[in-house]
Design an enzyme around this catalytic site. Structure first.
Site, PDB file in Angstrom:
ATOM      1  N   MET A  68       8.768  25.157   0.127  1.00  0.00           N
ATOM      2  CA  MET A  68       7.856  24.215  -0.537  1.00  0.00           C
ATOM      3  C   MET A  68       8.715  23.017  -1.258  1.00  0.00           C
ATOM      4  SD  MET A  68       4.832  24.712  -3.558  1.00  0.00           S
ATOM      5  CE  MET A  68       3.818  25.621  -2.347  1.00  0.00           C
TER       6      MET A  68
ATOM      7  N   TYR B  17      12.347  31.989   4.415  1.00  0.00           N
ATOM      8  CA  TYR B  17      11.216  32.842   4.560  1.00  0.00           C
ATOM      9  C   TYR B  17      10.955  33.173   6.105  1.00  0.00           C
ATOM     10  CZ  TYR B  17       9.271  31.644   0.284  1.00  0.00           C
ATOM     11  OH  TYR B  17       9.059  31.500  -1.080  1.00  0.00           O
TER      12      TYR B  17
ATOM     13  N   LYS C  77       0.826  -1.326  -0.038  1.00  0.00           N
ATOM     14  CA  LYS C  77      -0.010   0.239   0.028  1.00  0.00           C
ATOM     15  C   LYS C  77       1.007   1.258  -0.174  1.00  0.00           C
ATOM     16  CE  LYS C  77      -0.218  -0.446   4.999  1.00  0.00           C
ATOM     17  NZ  LYS C  77      -1.078  -0.892   6.261  1.00  0.00           N
TER      18      LYS C  77
ATOM     19  N   ARG D  21     -10.469  -0.454  14.843  1.00  0.00           N
ATOM     20  CA  ARG D  21     -10.387   0.543  13.809  1.00  0.00           C
ATOM     21  C   ARG D  21     -11.284  -0.111  12.719  1.00  0.00           C
ATOM     22  NH1 ARG D  21      -4.405   0.882  10.893  1.00  0.00           N
ATOM     23  NH2 ARG D  21      -4.789  -1.124  10.031  1.00  0.00           N
TER      24      ARG D  21
HETATM   25  C1  LIG Z   1      -0.268  -1.887   7.036  1.00  0.00           C
HETATM   26  C2  LIG Z   1      -0.901  -3.223   7.379  1.00  0.00           C
HETATM   27  C3  LIG Z   1       0.148  -4.055   7.572  1.00  0.00           C
HETATM   28  C4  LIG Z   1       1.582  -4.204   7.456  1.00  0.00           C
HETATM   29  O1  LIG Z   1       2.212  -3.716   8.914  1.00  0.00           O
HETATM   30  P1  LIG Z   1       3.751  -3.435   9.026  1.00  0.00           P
HETATM   31  O2  LIG Z   1       3.852  -3.086  10.198  1.00  0.00           O
HETATM   32  O3  LIG Z   1       4.082  -2.700   8.145  1.00  0.00           O
HETATM   33  O4  LIG Z   1       4.290  -4.884   8.845  1.00  0.00           O
HETATM   34  C5  LIG Z   1      -0.431  -5.617   8.069  1.00  0.00           C
HETATM   35  N1  LIG Z   1      -1.578  -5.763   8.084  1.00  0.00           N
HETATM   36  C6  LIG Z   1      -2.827  -4.695   7.984  1.00  0.00           C
HETATM   37  C7  LIG Z   1      -4.161  -4.873   8.050  1.00  0.00           C
HETATM   38  C8  LIG Z   1      -2.143  -3.342   7.607  1.00  0.00           C
HETATM   39  O5  LIG Z   1      -3.101  -2.040   7.410  1.00  0.00           O
END
Ligand SMILES: *Cc1c(COP(=O)(O)O)cnc(C)c1O
Length: 368
Positions: free
Chosen positions: A313, A264, A38, A136
């Site tokens: 920036m 700045y 991701k 979550r």
């Molecule tokens: C991002 C994520 C992971 C990866 O976790 P790491 O700590 O980067 O290994 C695993 N499971 C879920 C559900 C995640 O959102």
């Protein structure tokens, strides 16, 4: 390593392979590996990383959103792809691109079920997410009966996996909490089993979970940060290799008289004659303003050059008064040394935040 002439994020795919094999060495031979790619593979490049992982015969990929999975499919990635947080407006696209949703609530289950039924699909792979303490995403343990009844009342869905996520796998002080999550997950598994005449893949651990809870690997583990070279502990970090190095150059050097200011709002004032260097990387590239005003630093010829004044920036300025260097010289923000961990610690941040925040404007180059 080639000399750079502009800001680049160098991605070392040999380091990725090393990390993959290190993580694999922590698993039983049959445990599957899901690689989390991701957020552009944690700020690197999800396509190059996914291609490399496909060659390493990883079992699964995961992204957060449908759009990220579409990009992988369009690049020709054939591995199964779990979408961890799909949004219902994108379900049609998800199906068109053979992506597999995490189903984490009744709203998501009902909406997806309605679509696969309408499309007359059979055994579409889904992944059931249960909440065991992170609060979550995920169904609760008592939801098993109604979730499984809905799924079994249709032949449109197949439970490819069941998973949960640890809230504090890197934190040894929370061992009791994590063990409770493991126990809760086992209970969910045993409650699901009677509803299925096949065996889904069960998975719980992220990178730190893999390292700290070897008895909780189940059928598959999900690793993200570990593949990119970080293990949330000094001990693991020394055995992994950061895959990304953020480098830039000195665009211009200024001689400053005492009393002159830099940047700045004149945020930095020279109290003595000084030299400053301007570096072509700024907050639009992912080096936030919190790194300004002597918090963060860049490394020039193995010396630390503190960032002075406000980060702009597209640029930032550093103090090179005591560093022999010239215009065109390479500077390193983070990589093997200093690592993204030590760079991010200057602002109380973490490796995850700094590496995923390097914007797409920064050119990616690859060491294969
Ligand atoms: C991002 C994520 C992971 C990866 O976790 P790491 O700590 O980067 O290994 C695993 N499971 C879920 C559900 C995640 O959102």
């Amino acid at each position: 390593m080639a000399k750079v002439h502009e800001t680049v994020l160098e991605i070392d795919l040999k380091a990725l392979k090393h990390n993959f094999h290190f993580i694999k060495s922590k698993l039983l031979p049959d445990t599957k590996i899901l690689a989390v790619v991701k957020a552009f593979a944690y700020g690197s490049d999800s396509i190059e990383v996914a291609k490399c992982l496909e060659n390493l015969a990883v079992d699964y990929l995961a992204v957060a959103y449908v759009k990220e999975g579409v990009a992988l499919r369009e690049a020709g990635i054939k591995l199964p792809i779990l979408v961890l947080h799909p949004q219902s407006v994108n379900f049609k696209t998800l199906i068109d691109y053979c992506l597999e949703p995490s189903i984490y609530s009744f709203f998501v289950l009902d909406t997806f079920l309605e679509l696969v039924t309408k499309e007359k699909l059979q055994d579409y792979p889904i992944h059931l997410k249960f909440n065991t303490g992170l609060n979550r995403l995920g169904f609760k343990s008592p939801d098993v009966e109604s979730v499984m009844t809905k799924i079994n009342n249709s032949d449109s869905l197949k439970v490819k996996s069941v998973f949960s996520h640890l809230a504090a796998s890197e934190d040894i002080d929370e061992k009791a909490f994590s063990e409770n999550q493991i126990k809760a997950f086992k209970e969910i598994i045993s409650n699901i089993e009677p509803y299925l005449d096949y065996k889904p893949i069960y998975h719980l651990c992220n990178t730190s979970g893999i390292m700290n809870y070897p008895h909780a690997h189940f059928d598959m583990v999900r690793t993200g940060i570990g593949l990119y070279g970080f293990g949330n502990s000094d001990k693991i970090d020394t055995q992994l290799k950061p895959i990304a190095t953020l480098k830039s150059i000195i665009s211009q050097i200024h001689q400053l008289d005492a009393g002159e200011s830099v940047g700045y709002n004149r945020a930095f004032r020279a109290s003595k004659p000084m030299r400053s260097a301007t570096i072509p990387i700024g907050h639009a590239d992912g080096i936030g303003r919190q790194y300004g005003n002597q918090k963060g630093f860049v490394t020039v010829r193995d010396h630390k050059a503190p960032i002075i004044g406000n980060v702009c920036m597209d640029m930032l300025m550093v103090d090179i008064t005591d560093i022999p260097c010239q215009e065109g010289d390479e500077v390193v923000l983070f990589g093997k040394s200093p690592s993204a961990v030590s760079f991010s610690q200057t602002t109380q941040s973490i490796s995850y935040e700094i590496i995923t925040g390097i914007s797409q404007r920064v050119k990616r180059v690859y060491l294969k």
